[in-house]
Design an enzyme around this catalytic site. Structure first.
Site, PDB file in Angstrom:
ATOM      1  N   ILE A 100       3.066  -5.285  -9.998  1.00 29.48           N
ATOM      2  CA  ILE A 100       2.575  -3.979  -9.545  1.00 29.48           C
ATOM      3  C   ILE A 100       2.382  -3.981  -8.028  1.00 29.48           C
ATOM      4  CG2 ILE A 100       0.702  -2.297  -9.751  1.00 29.48           C
ATOM      5  CD1 ILE A 100       2.453  -2.608 -12.306  1.00 29.48           C
ATOM      6  N   GLU A 101       1.855  -5.083  -7.490  1.00 24.74           N
ATOM      7  CA  GLU A 101       1.569  -5.166  -6.058  1.00 24.74           C
ATOM      8  C   GLU A 101       2.827  -5.236  -5.192  1.00 24.74           C
ATOM      9  OE1 GLU A 101      -1.040  -4.553  -4.501  1.00 24.74           O
ATOM     10  OE2 GLU A 101      -2.810  -5.469  -5.371  1.00 24.74           O
ATOM     11  N   SER A 102       3.784  -6.079  -5.598  1.00 28.87           N
ATOM     12  CA  SER A 102       4.902  -6.359  -4.697  1.00 28.87           C
ATOM     13  C   SER A 102       6.274  -6.402  -5.370  1.00 28.87           C
ATOM     14  CB  SER A 102       4.668  -7.722  -4.040  1.00 28.87           C
ATOM     15  OG  SER A 102       4.755  -8.750  -5.020  1.00 28.87           O
ATOM     16  N   TYR A 111     -10.075  -5.867  -7.218  1.00 28.56           N
ATOM     17  CA  TYR A 111      -8.962  -6.560  -6.572  1.00 28.56           C
ATOM     18  C   TYR A 111      -8.177  -5.572  -5.715  1.00 28.56           C
ATOM     19  CZ  TYR A 111      -4.799  -9.394  -5.905  1.00 28.56           C
ATOM     20  OH  TYR A 111      -3.765 -10.094  -5.333  1.00 28.56           O
ATOM     21  N   VAL A 144      -0.049  -8.514 -12.121  1.00 28.17           N
ATOM     22  CA  VAL A 144      -0.586  -8.004 -10.848  1.00 28.17           C
ATOM     23  C   VAL A 144       0.454  -8.085  -9.734  1.00 28.17           C
ATOM     24  CG1 VAL A 144      -2.342  -8.340  -9.050  1.00 28.17           C
ATOM     25  CG2 VAL A 144      -3.012  -8.340 -11.471  1.00 28.17           C
TER      26      VAL A 144
END
Length: 192
Positions: free
Chosen positions: A16-18, A87, A13
């Site tokens: 992918i997010e940051s 999320y 996660v």
């Protein structure tokens, strides 16, 4: 390590997010590895003040993310694709999509829900990346081995300290101290 019962893909996660960047910020005010917006950070008890931003603290934000993902997974009856969608988009968005879909007597799974492209892309990226990591040879990818556990030590302080001093005492660069302490927003720890 991840909590029991959580799929290993959850560790993807923040990629992918940051891009695993604790200093990442988004235009909508999300920050840190896990890209928490202020309201979510507040609900998880992640402190933010003029000295510190818990969304950028690797350990604190990861603990918060695990709690949040566990809450969402319970809310969505153990369905991880729906959990990840919640999320990304927020649980109310996913709940609304489920209500709309159930009203039409259609299957209520992530893959058939009318969610925005960004949320669909987010979940698909995690699934795709997990497939590549689980069979890198199949996709012509060479993965570097990574050491188990953190490559740093947590040091408890009982008084405020200048991070430049810490760097000198530890005999490492101030840039390295900054990289290892992304939660601090100044070059010193808080007065308290």
């Amino acid at each position: 390590g991840l909590e029991a019962g959580m799929p290993a893909e959850i560790a993807l996660v923040p990629f992918i997010e940051s891009g695993y960047n604790p200093f990442a910020y988004s235009p909508n005010g999300a920050a840190g590895l896990w890209q928490f917006i202020p309201a979510t950070a507040d609900s998880l008890g992640l402190q933010r003040n003029q000295w510190y931003d818990g969304r950028r603290d690797v350990i604190t934000s990861t603990e918060g993310a695990i709690r949040y993902l566990q809450q969402l997974n319970k809310q969505f009856n153990g369905n991880w694709p729906l959990t990840l969608a919640a999320y990304n988009a927020g649980p109310s968005v996913v709940e609304q999509a489920l209500k709309q879909h159930r009203f039409g007597s259609k299957p209520a799974d992530f893959w058939s829900l009318p969610l925005n492209e960004g949320t669909q892309r987010f979940v698909r990226r995690i699934v795709a990346l997990s497939k590549v990591i689980s069979a890198p040879d199949k996709y012509g990818v060479e993965l570097q081995s990574m050491p188990e556990g953190p490559n740093f030590t947590i040091v408890e302080l009982n008084s405020p300290v200048d991070l430049n001093q810490v760097a000198r005492v530890a005999n490492i660069s101030t840039d390295k101290i900054y990289q290892l302490n992304p939660g601090y927003t100044r070059w010193a720890t808080p007065p308290t």
